[in-house]
Design a protein around this motif. Structure first.
Motif, PDB file in Angstrom:
ATOM      1  N   SER A  13       0.828  -1.198   0.000  1.00  0.00           N
ATOM      2  CA  SER A  13       0.000   0.000   0.000  1.00  0.00           C
ATOM      3  C   SER A  13       0.867   1.255   0.000  1.00  0.00           C
ATOM      4  N   ARG A  14       1.889   1.269   0.842  1.00  0.00           N
ATOM      5  CA  ARG A  14       2.763   2.438   0.916  1.00  0.00           C
ATOM      6  C   ARG A  14       3.528   2.637  -0.383  1.00  0.00           C
ATOM      7  N   SER A  15       3.978   1.546  -0.985  1.00  0.00           N
ATOM      8  CA  SER A  15       4.690   1.641  -2.254  1.00  0.00           C
ATOM      9  C   SER A  15       3.793   2.237  -3.334  1.00  0.00           C
ATOM     10  N   ILE A  16       2.545   1.803  -3.368  1.00  0.00           N
ATOM     11  CA  ILE A  16       1.594   2.339  -4.342  1.00  0.00           C
ATOM     12  C   ILE A  16       1.382   3.834  -4.108  1.00  0.00           C
ATOM     13  N   LEU A  17       1.222   4.225  -2.853  1.00  0.00           N
ATOM     14  CA  LEU A  17       1.006   5.636  -2.539  1.00  0.00           C
ATOM     15  C   LEU A  17       2.201   6.493  -2.963  1.00  0.00           C
ATOM     16  N   ASP A  18       3.403   6.007  -2.701  1.00  0.00           N
ATOM     17  CA  ASP A  18       4.601   6.765  -3.072  1.00  0.00           C
ATOM     18  C   ASP A  18       4.702   6.934  -4.579  1.00  0.00           C
ATOM     19  N   HIS A  19       4.433   5.844  -5.316  1.00  0.00           N
ATOM     20  CA  HIS A  19       4.494   5.932  -6.775  1.00  0.00           C
ATOM     21  C   HIS A  19       3.354   6.789  -7.326  1.00  0.00           C
ATOM     22  N   ALA A  20       2.187   6.690  -6.724  1.00  0.00           N
ATOM     23  CA  ALA A  20       1.059   7.508  -7.170  1.00  0.00           C
ATOM     24  C   ALA A  20       1.350   8.987  -6.940  1.00  0.00           C
ATOM     25  N   ALA A  21       1.951   9.312  -5.807  1.00  0.00           N
ATOM     26  CA  ALA A  21       2.303  10.705  -5.526  1.00  0.00           C
ATOM     27  C   ALA A  21       3.268  11.236  -6.581  1.00  0.00           C
ATOM     28  N   GLN A  36      -1.293   4.651 -15.563  1.00  0.00           N
ATOM     29  CA  GLN A  36       0.063   5.180 -15.364  1.00  0.00           C
ATOM     30  C   GLN A  36       0.578   4.864 -13.966  1.00  0.00           C
ATOM     31  N   ILE A  37      -0.300   4.990 -12.990  1.00  0.00           N
ATOM     32  CA  ILE A  37       0.099   4.718 -11.604  1.00  0.00           C
ATOM     33  C   ILE A  37       0.438   3.249 -11.424  1.00  0.00           C
ATOM     34  N   ALA A  38      -0.371   2.365 -12.004  1.00  0.00           N
ATOM     35  CA  ALA A  38      -0.101   0.928 -11.910  1.00  0.00           C
ATOM     36  C   ALA A  38       1.240   0.597 -12.556  1.00  0.00           C
ATOM     37  N   GLN A  39       1.497   1.191 -13.723  1.00  0.00           N
ATOM     38  CA  GLN A  39       2.762   0.952 -14.414  1.00  0.00           C
ATOM     39  C   GLN A  39       3.946   1.450 -13.582  1.00  0.00           C
ATOM     40  N   GLN A  40       3.822   2.664 -13.017  1.00  0.00           N
ATOM     41  CA  GLN A  40       4.890   3.238 -12.206  1.00  0.00           C
ATOM     42  C   GLN A  40       5.154   2.390 -10.961  1.00  0.00           C
ATOM     43  N   VAL A  43       2.586  -2.740 -10.616  1.00  0.00           N
ATOM     44  CA  VAL A  43       1.524  -3.654 -10.181  1.00  0.00           C
ATOM     45  C   VAL A  43       0.477  -3.697 -11.285  1.00  0.00           C
ATOM     46  N   SER A  44      -0.383  -4.694 -11.248  1.00  0.00           N
ATOM     47  CA  SER A  44      -1.459  -4.769 -12.230  1.00  0.00           C
ATOM     48  C   SER A  44      -2.543  -3.753 -11.876  1.00  0.00           C
ATOM     49  N   LYS A  45      -3.324  -3.357 -12.886  1.00  0.00           N
ATOM     50  CA  LYS A  45      -4.430  -2.440 -12.609  1.00  0.00           C
ATOM     51  C   LYS A  45      -5.422  -3.082 -11.656  1.00  0.00           C
ATOM     52  N   ALA A  46      -5.612  -4.385 -11.782  1.00  0.00           N
ATOM     53  CA  ALA A  46      -6.546  -5.087 -10.885  1.00  0.00           C
ATOM     54  C   ALA A  46      -6.089  -4.979  -9.431  1.00  0.00           C
ATOM     55  N   LEU A  47      -4.767  -5.143  -9.217  1.00  0.00           N
ATOM     56  CA  LEU A  47      -4.250  -5.039  -7.850  1.00  0.00           C
ATOM     57  C   LEU A  47      -4.364  -3.599  -7.346  1.00  0.00           C
ATOM     58  N   LEU A  48      -4.082  -2.634  -8.217  1.00  0.00           N
ATOM     59  CA  LEU A  48      -4.204  -1.232  -7.820  1.00  0.00           C
ATOM     60  C   LEU A  48      -5.630  -0.927  -7.378  1.00  0.00           C
TER      61      LEU A  48
END
Length: 199
Positions: A13-21, A36-40, A43-48
């Motif tokens: 979750s934290r990794s996703i937030l950092d990349h999304a930011a 774009q966030i999933a790619q960065q 992770v898969s879009k489904a997981l995001l």
């Protein structure tokens, strides 16, 4: 049966937030996409979407996580037993240190609240008010005249201090000729010396 949370849920979750930011800060809130966030984040879009159902949920989580970390750092640094001037310097130092490496999160906080619901905005504002209140209480100790009924300046002075701290990401470079600690001294001194002359 409820789905069991994965052991690495918080880490992912934290990794996703950092990349999304990072994506939001670079692309802007409107142009950034979940793809774009999933790619960065690799992770898969489904997981995001499993973690965050949409951009507003991501933005809210980025801001709240950032603010909660800031709140925790301020609470840990605050010592009411200190002389108020030293106490203020400790609080300023805690804010600037928490901002280290958090430029993207800070940009999202400053620029993305329009994308949030009224309830989300209210929750964010409650945390922000608590942080501001802690600083204004110390400034009130230093100069009670700032609360003069005819010319109430406590909040303007408090928010001026936050202006110095919140916009530091626009120009400050770690490893430059001035350190965060140096700037914490400068910002604190400007406020302490400035409020002596405020009438």
């Amino acid at each position: 049966m409820a789905r069991t949370r994965a052991q690495d849920f918080e880490e992912k979750s934290r990794s996703i937030l950092d990349h999304a930011a990072s994506v939001f800060a670079e692309q802007g809130m409107d142009k950034a996409s979940m793809a774009q966030i999933a790619q960065q984040a690799q992770v898969s879009k489904a997981l995001l979407y499993h973690y965050y159902p949409g951009k507003d949920a991501l933005i809210f989580a980025i801001i709240m996580t950032h603010l909660e970390e800031l709140q925790d750092a301020i609470e840990a640094a605050d010592d009411p037993a200190l002389d108020p001037r030293r106490r203020l310097r400790s609080l300023v130092g805690a804010v600037l240190d928490t901002y280290r490496g958090a430029d993207n999160q800070h940009k999202v906080q400053l620029n993305a609240t329009a994308a949030l619901t009224d309830e989300q905005k209210a929750r964010i504002m409650a945390v922000e008010r608590g942080i501001v209140k802690r600083f204004s209480a110390v400034l009130d100790q230093i100069n009670p005249d700032l609360k003069d009924k005819d010319r109430p300046l406590l909040m303007p002075v408090t928010m001026s201090l936050f202006g110095m701290m919140n916009w530091v990401y626009m120009w400050f470079k770690d490893g430059g000729r001035i350190s965060r600690e140096d700037y914490a001294d400068v910002a604190t001194t400007l406020i302490l010396e400035g409020i002596k002359a405020v009438r």
